[in-house]
Design an enzyme around this catalytic site. Structure first.
Site, PDB file in Angstrom:
ATOM      1  N   ARG A  46      66.085  23.081  71.322  1.00 48.97           N
ATOM      2  CA  ARG A  46      66.006  21.626  71.397  1.00 48.97           C
ATOM      3  C   ARG A  46      64.553  21.243  71.672  1.00 48.97           C
ATOM      4  O   ARG A  46      63.727  22.100  71.932  1.00 48.97           O
ATOM      5  CB  ARG A  46      66.956  21.068  72.457  1.00 48.97           C
ATOM      6  CG  ARG A  46      67.026  21.981  73.646  1.00 48.97           C
ATOM      7  CD  ARG A  46      66.853  21.382  74.992  1.00 48.97           C
ATOM      8  NE  ARG A  46      65.913  20.330  75.094  1.00 48.97           N
ATOM      9  CZ  ARG A  46      64.630  20.486  75.433  1.00 48.97           C
ATOM     10  NH1 ARG A  46      64.099  21.681  75.651  1.00 48.97           N
ATOM     11  NH2 ARG A  46      63.837  19.443  75.560  1.00 48.97           N
ATOM     12  N   GLY A  47      64.295  19.915  71.620  1.00 45.54           N
ATOM     13  CA  GLY A  47      62.921  19.456  71.708  1.00 45.54           C
ATOM     14  C   GLY A  47      62.397  19.296  70.291  1.00 45.54           C
ATOM     15  O   GLY A  47      62.636  20.150  69.428  1.00 45.54           O
ATOM     16  N   ARG A  89      70.358  16.972  63.580  1.00 48.08           N
ATOM     17  CA  ARG A  89      70.131  15.912  64.586  1.00 48.08           C
ATOM     18  C   ARG A  89      69.303  14.818  63.916  1.00 48.08           C
ATOM     19  O   ARG A  89      68.389  15.133  63.145  1.00 48.08           O
ATOM     20  CB  ARG A  89      69.409  16.456  65.827  1.00 48.08           C
ATOM     21  CG  ARG A  89      70.230  17.488  66.597  1.00 48.08           C
ATOM     22  CD  ARG A  89      69.571  17.843  67.922  1.00 48.08           C
ATOM     23  NE  ARG A  89      69.731  16.786  68.909  1.00 48.08           N
ATOM     24  CZ  ARG A  89      69.105  16.796  70.097  1.00 48.08           C
ATOM     25  NH1 ARG A  89      68.273  17.767  70.412  1.00 48.08           N
ATOM     26  NH2 ARG A  89      69.310  15.808  70.962  1.00 48.08           N
ATOM     27  N   ASP A 236      60.120  11.928  70.383  1.00 53.19           N
ATOM     28  CA  ASP A 236      60.907  12.448  69.251  1.00 53.19           C
ATOM     29  C   ASP A 236      60.541  11.776  67.935  1.00 53.19           C
ATOM     30  O   ASP A 236      60.702  12.368  66.862  1.00 53.19           O
ATOM     31  CB  ASP A 236      62.394  12.278  69.532  1.00 53.19           C
ATOM     32  CG  ASP A 236      62.830  13.271  70.587  1.00 53.19           C
ATOM     33  OD1 ASP A 236      62.697  12.948  71.785  1.00 53.19           O
ATOM     34  OD2 ASP A 236      63.253  14.382  70.227  1.00 53.19           O
TER      35      ASP A 236
END
Ligand code: MRU
Length: 348
Positions: A46-47, A89, A236
């Site tokens: 993630r990230g 995502r 993000d």
């Protein structure tokens, strides 16, 4: 940081399973594009930068067994797998950015299928290496802004775990630490998935940096009591006017920082800018399962049947941001013209 979140060795992808931290340091080895998609969706990796890099390796895993005989047929496979991985995502633009970059690298080549396959892998490996350098540069560029600080506050995890290594928001902190100036880092636990408590606190302690963990609702008091000199977070997706999507809670923190006269820095690679969007209104915000809010560590903490709203990100309006720290320099307001210039410089 000793532990690498993404590794490629002997034809295998290894991802540190971040859902198990801090209790267990365990790697998963997704061997297909589908398994990489799942690892991204489930937040094992993630990230923003890290999911882009992982997806690029997923693209290779998805096409390395392609039976396409012609360049055109192979490129169609690449396109199909890239489009699929991009759906893992929605908010972090680095995911589609990384996939597109590898895709373009292959599309410009007139070469046999085997060469094109090798090129997909080379593209993923290049992203991994480049992100390491990018994060180091963010650290170097951001350090002067924190040189007079004793303590900072951060939210979520924008550290080494969220990138190839070193991080974005944590990079200036690591850089200063290496120079002998160690800051204390106040870390929001970051509900609902506790990336601050589980990941940021873990990696900073591993690096020997003092951490004070707080719940998200304690940030106002920390700022009012002047326990920190700055707030620093990752991003993000950032629109052309500087509106910034980051982990849910960042917007509230930005309002609090402004109220208390504390600077808010957003540290990010330039790949996180989405120049196709004029402002933050059109940034897609991921909504995740209600279970993340109704349960804590698998234990139900809310009554059955309650309605839940669980956006994973929010958008901080540009006017609440003091500066962006990128690998190519610090960007100060007014962000509109500064980001237009950056876009030109990057040729995007
Ligand atoms: O849902 P996550 O854990 O992927 O959210 C991560 C963040 O919001 C980070 O701050 C962002 O991706 C920047 S990482 C350098």
């Amino acid at each position: 940081m000793a532990v690498a979140p993404i590794e490629w060795a002997d034809g295998r992808l290894r991802l540190l399973d971040q859902t198990r931290l801090p209790g267990e340091v365990r790697y998963v080895e997704p061997a297909t594009a589908e398994a990489v998609w799942e690892a991204i969706r489930a937040l094992r990796v993630r990230g923003a930068p890290a999911i882009g890099i992982a997806a690029a390796f997923g693209l290779y895993l998805g096409v390395r067994g392609s039976e396409a005989r012609t360049r055109e047929a192979f490129l169609a496979d690449v396109r199909r797998v890239a489009e699929y991985l991009a759906t893992a995502r929605p908010t972090a633009v680095n995911l589609s950015w990384a996939l597109r970059r590898v895709q373009r690298r292959v599309e410009v080549l007139e070469a046999p299928v085997d060469t094109l396959k090798a090129e997909v892998l080379a593209g993923a490996l290049e992203l991994l290496e480049e992100d390491r350098r990018t994060c180091r540069d963010i650290g170097r560029r951001g350090a002067p802004l924190l040189a007079g600080a004793r303590a900072v506050l951060t939210h979520c995890n924008a550290g080494g775990l969220a990138t190839a290594q070193y991080g974005t928001a944590l990079a200036p902190i690591y850089h200063l630490h290496e120079q002998g100036h160690t800051l204390r880092v106040y870390v929001d636990e970051t509900r609902p998935l506790l990336q601050g408590a589980r990941l940021t606190a873990w990696e900073l302690l591993q690096a020997g940096i003092p951490v004070t963990l707080i719940t998200d609702s304690m940030a106002a008091v920390v700022l009012r009591q002047r326990r920190v000199d700055a707030v620093i977070v990752g991003a993000d997706r950032v629109a052309s006017n500087g509106d910034t999507a980051n982990k849910i809670g960042t917007y509230g923190l930005a309002v609090l920082a402004r109220e208390h006269g504390v600077p808010l820095y957003v540290a990010l690679p330039t790949s996180t800018f989405d120049f196709s969007l004029p402002d933050g209104d059109r940034i897609p915000i991921e909504e995740r399962s209600p279970d993340e809010v109704t349960h804590l560590a698998g234990v139900r903490t809310a009554p059955e049947g309650v309605d839940v709203f669980n956006p994973a990100f929010d958008v901080t309006p540009a006017h609440l941001i003091t500066a962006f720290i990128t690998e190519v320099g610090v960007i100060h307001p007014p962000f509109g013209p500064a980001l237009a210039q950056l876009r030109k410089d990057l040729g995007r």
